[in-house]
Design an enzyme around this catalytic site. Structure first.
Site, short mmCIF file in Angstrom:
data_model
loop_
_atom_site.label_atom_id
_atom_site.label_comp_id
_atom_site.label_asym_id
_atom_site.label_seq_id
_atom_site.Cartn_x
_atom_site.Cartn_y
_atom_site.Cartn_z
N PRO A 12 12.36 -39.06 -38.02
CA PRO A 12 11.19 -39.77 -38.83
C PRO A 12 11.26 -40.38 -40.12
CG PRO A 12 10.91 -37.26 -38.75
CD PRO A 12 12.03 -37.67 -38.06
N VAL B 16 13.94 -33.67 -45.47
CA VAL B 16 13.74 -34.30 -46.97
C VAL B 16 12.23 -34.75 -47.07
CG1 VAL B 16 14.20 -36.12 -48.56
CG2 VAL B 16 16.23 -35.18 -47.05
N ASP C 216 15.30 -38.78 -43.93
CA ASP C 216 14.78 -38.15 -42.75
C ASP C 216 13.59 -37.08 -43.13
OD1 ASP C 216 14.36 -36.66 -40.36
OD2 ASP C 216 16.51 -36.61 -39.82
N HIS C 217 12.50 -37.28 -42.69
CA HIS C 217 11.35 -36.66 -43.19
C HIS C 217 11.24 -35.06 -42.58
CE1 HIS C 217 8.05 -36.22 -45.84
NE2 HIS C 217 6.94 -36.72 -45.18
N ARG C 218 12.16 -34.99 -41.61
CA ARG C 218 12.25 -33.64 -40.97
C ARG C 218 13.03 -32.73 -41.93
NH1 ARG C 218 15.70 -34.77 -35.70
NH2 ARG C 218 16.99 -35.74 -37.38
#
Length: 475
Positions: free
Chosen positions: A269, A449, A445-447
């Protein structure tokens, strides 16, 4: 290994990357008859990662080149044969030397005929003395042919009237006579053996026959194409449209890049944040460094200081230098930085990286950047130089672009886009003045960060570029 195999050595397409399955032959540097030495570059191939030159592991004379330029070849497939003992005199290559000596059909003293494994004896012009046929019954073929045909899963050939003796090119089973290596060569070259004229003993097809069949025939004068109705163009007919299009095969680096970007975009994401910053002091520092004796002979540009700023920001925020391990459900934080630099090449976008960039001084980082970019533009980047990256910079500013929303390099958690540096009106010390300004974009990467961490990293980079003395105080 037989004596013939020891003499004629086949060089197979190696896996020049990490688990690659195929490569395209870009250019041959040798042709049949050329002398080659051990380690001499014989061809250039392109994998899904880079263009690579292949050295010969043998010394001798090129006997055959099995594929033309532009062909895509599976790893493990032989691409060239080398005669390692050309001084030994004429000899058949391995493909023509693997006959089965024990399966021959004994003939009359006038001669013996070659027999190939699995085919039985072929009809020959030298026959045994025929038995006196019964009235009204034609003479039969040798019993061995019928037995062999049955073993091969075919019915025995039906009796036929005797015909004048002629060299036979087809065995009893109905397949052209050719040894297994020759059949493989024909398959690789897309040649139907039934269309090949044999020149070998007793109608056996040789490698030379296959290569002759594969050679392009003289071009015949083509008839003038029929004129297309003008209405076809007006109505957008498919043939007229295709005639005005250029179609480029998707392969090599471009194919791999496309697949990697799709996988990244639909797996991680993405979040992208932007910041516009006054880099006037950084641009002045670039000019000063160009005159510094310690940087003599090195390429000094704004990208160098952006790279150094990113490395300092990672030191202050190490959690951003990580990867998501889906299989083990772990976040893997890297205690080293392999800094990737996106490079546009004629074959597509590649991302080689500088190993352990965090440990390099500014002159060392400059030298590594210069070598990386030059090698990439020449298309000589080794696959290992593109593996193991942890974070990437893409310099879209060189194209005059202000910024963008970069897609993560697979396996990485962040990518920084560096936009064009432009002179713009800017409020500086309470007054509007012309200043050197750029826009930075950080995708992550919003998983692993979150917004806070991503914002801290981007803010640190901007702060360093606005006041480059922080390269010293924060480092």
């Amino acid at each position: 290994m037989t004596a013939t195999e020891q003499r004629f050595r086949e060089f197979k397409m190696p896996d020049v990357g990490e688990g690659l399955t195929e490569a395209e032959i870009l250019k041959w540097y040798v042709q049949p008859g050329d002398t080659v030495t051990d380690g001499q570059v014989i061809c250039e191939v392109e994998t899904a990662k880079a263009a690579v030159e292949l050295p010969s592991p043998f010394e001798g004379v090129v006997h055959a080149v099995h594929f033309e330029e532009g062909a895509t070849v599976d790893v493990g497939t032989s691409i060239i044969a080398v005669d390692t003992d050309p001084g030994a005199g004429p000899a058949e290559a391995p493909a023509a030397a693997e006959a089965a000596p024990a399966a021959e059909e004994e003939a009359e003293p006038q001669g013996r005929q070659a027999v190939l494994v699995g085919y039985g004896a072929a009809p020959s012009s030298t026959k045994r003395r025929a038995r006196k046929p019964q009235a009204g019954v034609p003479a039969q073929e040798p019993a061995a042919a019928a037995v062999q045909a049955e073993l091969n899963g075919h019915a025995a050939p039906a009796p036929a009237p005797a015909a004048p003796a002629a060299p036979a090119a087809v065995p009893a089973a109905g397949r052209p006579l050719a040894k297994p290596p020759v059949r493989k060569l024909a398959k690789d070259l897309g040649i139907d053996l039934a269309t090949v004229t044999p020149t070998g003993p007793d109608g056996v097809i040789t490698r030379e026959d296959v290569h002759a069949a594969a050679a392009p025939a003289p071009a015949a004068e083509a008839p003038a194409p029929a004129p297309q109705p003008s209405a076809d163009v007006a109505t957008g007919g498919s043939e007229a449209v295709r005639a005005r299009e250029t179609r480029i095969p998707i392969k090599g680096v471009r194919k791999a890049t496309a697949q990697a970007m799709v996988n990244s975009a639909f797996t991680a994401p993405h979040v992208t944040e932007f910041v516009t910053v006054d880099v006037t002091r950084t641009m002045k520092l670039v000019q000063e460094l160009k005159q510094d004796p310690d940087m003599a002979g090195l390429r000094v540009n704004p990208l160098l200081l952006v790279a150094k700023a990113l490395l300092v920001a990672i030191r202050r925020n190490p959690e951003v230098n990580a990867a998501w391990d889906e299989e083990n459900q772990e976040i893997v934080r890297k205690d080293y930085v392999n800094l990737g630099i996106a490079a546009a090449t004629p074959r597509g976008l590649i991302v080689p990286n500088i190993k352990d960039a965090q440990a390099k001084t500014l002159p060392q980082l400059s030298a590594a950047l210069g070598e990386l970019v030059a090698t990439a533009r020449e298309g000589k980047t080794a696959p290992g130089d593109m593996a193991g990256g942890t974070v990437t910079i893409t310099n879209v500013g060189v194209f005059g672009v202000d910024t963008g929303t970069p897609i993560l390099n697979p396996g990485e958690s962040a990518i920084l886009a560096f936009g064009a540096v432009k002179l713009q009106p800017w409020v500086h010390k309470g007054k509007v003045k012309p200043r050197q300004v750029t826009t930075l974009a950080l995708s992550f990467d919003h998983r692993l960060v979150d917004g806070e961490l991503g914002s801290k990293v981007l803010a640190d980079i901007a702060a360093i570029l606005e006041h480059p003395k922080r390269l010293i105080t924060w480092a």
